[in-house]
Every structure is written in C-alpha cells, then in structure tokens.
Design an enzyme around this catalytic site. Structure first.
Site, short mmCIF file in Angstrom:
data_model
loop_
_atom_site.label_atom_id
_atom_site.label_comp_id
_atom_site.label_asym_id
_atom_site.label_seq_id
_atom_site.Cartn_x
_atom_site.Cartn_y
_atom_site.Cartn_z
N LYS A 106 1.05 -1.25 0.11
CA LYS A 106 0.17 0.09 -0.04
C LYS A 106 0.80 1.23 0.01
O LYS A 106 1.82 1.60 0.78
CB LYS A 106 -0.88 -0.04 1.36
CG LYS A 106 -2.27 0.32 1.02
CD LYS A 106 -3.13 0.24 2.40
CE LYS A 106 -4.46 0.66 2.33
NZ LYS A 106 -5.28 0.45 3.48
C1 E4P Z 1 -8.27 1.63 3.39
O1 E4P Z 1 -7.64 0.88 2.86
C2 E4P Z 1 -8.16 2.25 4.64
O2 E4P Z 1 -7.62 1.17 5.30
C3 E4P Z 1 -9.50 2.59 5.33
O3 E4P Z 1 -10.34 2.26 4.60
C4 E4P Z 1 -9.54 3.89 6.05
O4 E4P Z 1 -10.88 4.07 6.72
P1 E4P Z 1 -11.10 5.17 7.80
O5 E4P Z 1 -11.40 6.33 7.13
O6 E4P Z 1 -12.16 4.56 8.56
O7 E4P Z 1 -9.78 5.11 8.74
#
Ligand code: E4P
Length: 227
Positions: free
Chosen positions: A84
C-alpha cells in the site's frame, strides 16, 4: 463485487473468512497500531488465513526509494502481499518501478478523481478512494468511485477501484450500484450486512409454526438415501 475486510484483527478476519465471502484484506498503520502486537506476527497470521487472496500492507516512507525498499520487504513475506503506497508524486514513481518488478500496489489516501486517474496511469494494481472521510467533510464521497469506474471504462485501465473508508451498510449498496470492483469494510459494517429485523421476526414465526406440524420430529430423522 469483491469484499475485502478493512482490519488487522486476526479474529475478525478468521470469522469473516468462515462466512466464505472474503476476497481480501486491507490494513493500514492505524489498524496495525490498534492491535498492540508485533506487526510481523499479525501479518503472518493474516497472510496464512488468506492463502492466495490479496492482503494490503502499508509502507510508511514518504520518498520513492524508501517506499520501494519497504514494498520489496513486505512483498517478500508472501506472494499475496499488496504494497500500500500513499498518493504522493514519489508514491506514483515507486508504483511504476514496483509494477515492472511484479510487485502489486494499492494506492491509498485518494480523495480526488485526478489523484485516482494518476494512480491508474502509473499502473497501480488497486486504487483506494476514501469515501467516509470525504462524506465527513460534506462531500459526496461515492461520486469519486463513480467517476473512477467511468474513467476505467473509457480508457481501459486495469487498476481495480477499492471503495475504502466505509462507514455504514448504505456505503456498500452505493459502491455496488456504482459498479465498484471492490469494497473494503470494517468488521462491524460487514456483520450489519446480514441483519434485518424482518428476517429475525420471520424466522421466529416459521420456527414457532413448525412446532405445530404433526410429524415435525420425523421429517429430518432419516439418513439421506443416495438417488
Ligand atoms: C483503506 O484501505 C483504509 O484502510 C481505510 O478504509 C480507512 O478508513 P477510515 O477512514 O475509517 O480510517
């Protein structure tokens, strides 16, 4: 639509995996920190559960060299690791090199259509528009998913769109209606997708009525005889 679980909690992943509906897992540094455990151990357990299904593990450098180094380390842990990478100019530089090396990437922290377009152009395997965080600021987060899917249709980019930062079941419905490739959901939201009060009441009534059927105890007593 593919369903990913957005968590670093092994118990949650195990439970959702038992439901047979899980196509992948996404994690991030905040989710990792929440577990309070060695991340290498957590990741190893997640990778083991998920087999050949994609598991996103996030890099934490902000320069291309650092991100590439971390992505190579993470992806050496198992073939199903997806690195990522945050949406930064250096991140997209890293994505292009990693693609050449056969390392899968998930470009994260995407909040605009232009950012998503750049990620697709760089050759990211996945792009993660953060819907809930946009909604929190009174934007229509799902419009971003709709536009990115439309752009993929026009240009034939093979970058899969992951609807991320999902807050509630309606987000899942809207992601499906937008034709999103994937939705990544927190465990609490995933559980809610099964629920409807009319299902509970309906089942209660069916079971109560069945009790009054005269031969109810005999029907399922027999061994199954092959035809
Ligand atoms: C995506 O890959 C992120 O890990 C995640 O969806 C972030 O979500 P949040 O806004 O609830 O932290």
């Amino acid at each position: 639509m593919k369903f990913f679980l957005d968590t670093a909690n092994v118990d949650e992943i195990r439970t959702a995996n038992d439901w047979g509906l899980l196509d992948g897992v996404t994690t991030n540094p905040s989710l990792a920190a929440k577990e309070g455990r060695e991340f290498r151990d957590v990741a190893a357990e997640i990778l083991d559960i998920m087999g050949d299904r994609p598991v996103s593990l996030e890099t934490v450098s902000t320069d291309a060299e650092g991100m590439m180094h971390e992505a190579r380390i993470l992806s050496s842990w198992a073939p199903n690791v997806v690195a990522k990478i945050p949406l930064l100019p250096d991140g997209l530089k890293a994505v292009q090199v990693l693609r050449e090396e056969g390392i899968k990437t998930n470009v994260t922290l995407v909040f605009s259509t232009n950012q998503g377009l750049l990620a697709a152009k760089a050759g990211a395997t996945y792009v993660s528009p953060f819907i809930g965080r946009l909604d929190d600021r009174a934007h229509d987060g799902m419009e971003l998913v709709r536009e990115l899917m439309h752009i993929n249709d026009i240009y034939g980019y093979d970058t899969e769109v992951i609807t991320a930062s999902v807050r509630h079941p309606r987000h899942v419905v809207e992601a499906a209606l937008a034709g999103a490739d994937i939705v990544t959901v927190p465990f609490a939201v995933m559980k809610k997708l099964f629920n409807h009060p009319l299902t509970d009441v309906g089942l209660e009534n069916f079971l109560a009525d069945w009790e009054t059927v005269p031969d109810k105890d005999d029907i399922f007593r027999d061994e199954l005889v092959p035809a």
